[in-house]
Design a protein around this motif. Structure first.
Motif, PDB file in Angstrom:
ATOM      1  N   THR A  67       0.841  -1.182   0.000  1.00 61.74           N
ATOM      2  CA  THR A  67       0.000   0.000   0.000  1.00 61.74           C
ATOM      3  C   THR A  67       0.878   1.234   0.000  1.00 61.74           C
ATOM      4  O   THR A  67       1.780   1.367   0.823  1.00 61.74           O
ATOM      5  CB  THR A  67      -0.921   0.016   1.237  1.00 61.74           C
ATOM      6  OG1 THR A  67      -1.736  -1.153   1.209  1.00 61.74           O
ATOM      7  CG2 THR A  67      -1.799   1.262   1.225  1.00 61.74           C
ATOM      8  N   CYS A  68       0.635   2.133  -0.926  1.00 61.44           N
ATOM      9  CA  CYS A  68       1.432   3.351  -1.032  1.00 61.44           C
ATOM     10  C   CYS A  68       1.245   4.222   0.193  1.00 61.44           C
ATOM     11  O   CYS A  68       0.116   4.516   0.594  1.00 61.44           O
ATOM     12  CB  CYS A  68       1.021   4.121  -2.285  1.00 61.44           C
ATOM     13  SG  CYS A  68       1.899   5.693  -2.449  1.00 61.44           S
ATOM     14  N   ALA A  69       2.379   4.648   0.780  1.00 60.87           N
ATOM     15  CA  ALA A  69       2.309   5.509   1.948  1.00 60.87           C
ATOM     16  C   ALA A  69       1.955   6.941   1.552  1.00 60.87           C
ATOM     17  O   ALA A  69       1.535   7.744   2.372  1.00 60.87           O
ATOM     18  CB  ALA A  69       3.642   5.493   2.702  1.00 60.87           C
ATOM     19  N   GLY A  70       2.159   7.258   0.285  1.00 60.12           N
ATOM     20  CA  GLY A  70       1.906   8.619  -0.173  1.00 60.12           C
ATOM     21  C   GLY A  70       0.439   8.894  -0.450  1.00 60.12           C
ATOM     22  O   GLY A  70      -0.095   9.927  -0.046  1.00 60.12           O
ATOM     23  N   CYS A  71      -0.217   7.951  -1.126  1.00 58.75           N
ATOM     24  CA  CYS A  71      -1.595   8.211  -1.536  1.00 58.75           C
ATOM     25  C   CYS A  71      -2.562   7.113  -1.122  1.00 58.75           C
ATOM     26  O   CYS A  71      -3.761   7.234  -1.320  1.00 58.75           O
ATOM     27  CB  CYS A  71      -1.664   8.425  -3.048  1.00 58.75           C
ATOM     28  SG  CYS A  71      -1.310   6.937  -4.009  1.00 58.75           S
ATOM     29  N   GLY A  72      -2.029   6.033  -0.558  1.00 57.76           N
ATOM     30  CA  GLY A  72      -2.907   4.978  -0.068  1.00 57.76           C
ATOM     31  C   GLY A  72      -3.341   3.994  -1.129  1.00 57.76           C
ATOM     32  O   GLY A  72      -4.130   3.096  -0.858  1.00 57.76           O
ATOM     33  N   HIS A  81       7.238   1.089  -7.822  1.00 56.07           N
ATOM     34  CA  HIS A  81       6.854   2.459  -7.495  1.00 56.07           C
ATOM     35  C   HIS A  81       5.337   2.561  -7.648  1.00 56.07           C
ATOM     36  O   HIS A  81       4.732   1.814  -8.414  1.00 56.07           O
ATOM     37  CB  HIS A  81       7.506   3.477  -8.440  1.00 56.07           C
ATOM     38  CG  HIS A  81       8.992   3.566  -8.302  1.00 56.07           C
ATOM     39  ND1 HIS A  81       9.850   2.615  -8.815  1.00 56.07           N
ATOM     40  CD2 HIS A  81       9.773   4.480  -7.690  1.00 56.07           C
ATOM     41  CE1 HIS A  81      11.099   2.954  -8.533  1.00 56.07           C
ATOM     42  NE2 HIS A  81      11.085   4.075  -7.850  1.00 56.07           N
ATOM     43  N   CYS A  82       4.771   3.513  -6.917  1.00 51.48           N
ATOM     44  CA  CYS A  82       3.336   3.762  -7.050  1.00 51.48           C
ATOM     45  C   CYS A  82       3.052   4.344  -8.434  1.00 51.48           C
ATOM     46  O   CYS A  82       3.642   5.350  -8.824  1.00 51.48           O
ATOM     47  CB  CYS A  82       2.892   4.730  -5.954  1.00 51.48           C
ATOM     48  SG  CYS A  82       1.154   5.218  -6.095  1.00 51.48           S
ATOM     49  N   TRP A  83       2.119   3.732  -9.144  1.00 47.66           N
ATOM     50  CA  TRP A  83       1.801   4.240 -10.484  1.00 47.66           C
ATOM     51  C   TRP A  83       1.019   5.544 -10.397  1.00 47.66           C
ATOM     52  O   TRP A  83       0.924   6.302 -11.365  1.00 47.66           O
ATOM     53  CB  TRP A  83       1.055   3.201 -11.309  1.00 47.66           C
ATOM     54  CG  TRP A  83      -0.196   2.664 -10.659  1.00 47.66           C
ATOM     55  CD1 TRP A  83      -0.309   1.509  -9.950  1.00 47.66           C
ATOM     56  CD2 TRP A  83      -1.495   3.260 -10.660  1.00 47.66           C
ATOM     57  NE1 TRP A  83      -1.600   1.359  -9.495  1.00 47.66           N
ATOM     58  CE2 TRP A  83      -2.343   2.417  -9.920  1.00 47.66           C
ATOM     59  CE3 TRP A  83      -2.022   4.430 -11.199  1.00 47.66           C
ATOM     60  CZ2 TRP A  83      -3.699   2.712  -9.718  1.00 47.66           C
ATOM     61  CZ3 TRP A  83      -3.368   4.723 -10.993  1.00 47.66           C
ATOM     62  CH2 TRP A  83      -4.197   3.854 -10.256  1.00 47.66           C
ATOM     63  N   ARG A  84       0.443   5.818  -9.258  1.00 53.14           N
ATOM     64  CA  ARG A  84      -0.367   7.021  -9.139  1.00 53.14           C
ATOM     65  C   ARG A  84       0.476   8.246  -8.771  1.00 53.14           C
ATOM     66  O   ARG A  84       0.366   9.289  -9.392  1.00 53.14           O
ATOM     67  CB  ARG A  84      -1.451   6.809  -8.083  1.00 53.14           C
ATOM     68  CG  ARG A  84      -2.277   8.062  -7.851  1.00 53.14           C
ATOM     69  CD  ARG A  84      -3.348   7.838  -6.799  1.00 53.14           C
ATOM     70  NE  ARG A  84      -4.516   7.143  -7.355  1.00 53.14           N
ATOM     71  CZ  ARG A  84      -5.596   6.854  -6.636  1.00 53.14           C
ATOM     72  NH1 ARG A  84      -5.639   7.158  -5.360  1.00 53.14           N
ATOM     73  NH2 ARG A  84      -6.611   6.245  -7.189  1.00 53.14           N
ATOM     74  N   CYS A  85       1.337   8.103  -7.744  1.00 48.34           N
ATOM     75  CA  CYS A  85       2.066   9.283  -7.271  1.00 48.34           C
ATOM     76  C   CYS A  85       3.581   9.111  -7.349  1.00 48.34           C
ATOM     77  O   CYS A  85       4.326  10.040  -7.088  1.00 48.34           O
ATOM     78  CB  CYS A  85       1.643   9.647  -5.844  1.00 48.34           C
ATOM     79  SG  CYS A  85       2.280   8.525  -4.587  1.00 48.34           S
ATOM     80  N   GLY A  86       4.059   7.911  -7.715  1.00 49.25           N
ATOM     81  CA  GLY A  86       5.484   7.725  -7.921  1.00 49.25           C
ATOM     82  C   GLY A  86       6.270   7.369  -6.675  1.00 49.25           C
ATOM     83  O   GLY A  86       7.479   7.184  -6.739  1.00 49.25           O
TER      84      GLY A  86
END
Ligand code: ZN
Length: 91
Positions: A67-72, A81-86
């Motif tokens: 789970t991305c810590a940046g955007c969830g 890497h998160c495809w949404r926020c990197g």
């Protein structure tokens, strides 16, 4: 308990069998320490060993969904890497 925290951050359920031995963990070879750290799900054992072997250093070989810590955003294991926020997976 350092290793337990490392595993918990990766969603691996575990507990330390004998917490009071923690003070000597740094002096023991990994293979002697490992039995004290009990991974509750047998499917997580291999990943747990990898996490401990690398000291929890984030690598591109994270094998679990994360789970991305940046955007969830919930990400599948092949994404490094998160495809949404990197953002990268949290260490
Ligand atoms: Zn993100």
């Amino acid at each position: 308990m350092h290793y337990r925290n490392l595993l918990a951050e990766r969603g691996i359920a575990c507990h330390v069998r004998n917490y009071h031995s923690a003070s000597v963990l740094g002096e023991l070879p990994f293979l002697e320490v490992a039995p004290e750290l009990c991974v509750l799900d047998p499917r997580d054992v291999e990943l747990a060993q990898r996490v401990i072997a690398t000291g929890g250093v984030p690598t591109s070989t994270v094998l679990r969904d994360w789970t991305c810590a940046g955007c969830g955003e919930r990400l599948e294991r092949q994404f490094t890497h998160c495809w949404r926020c990197g953002a990268e997976p949290a260490p």
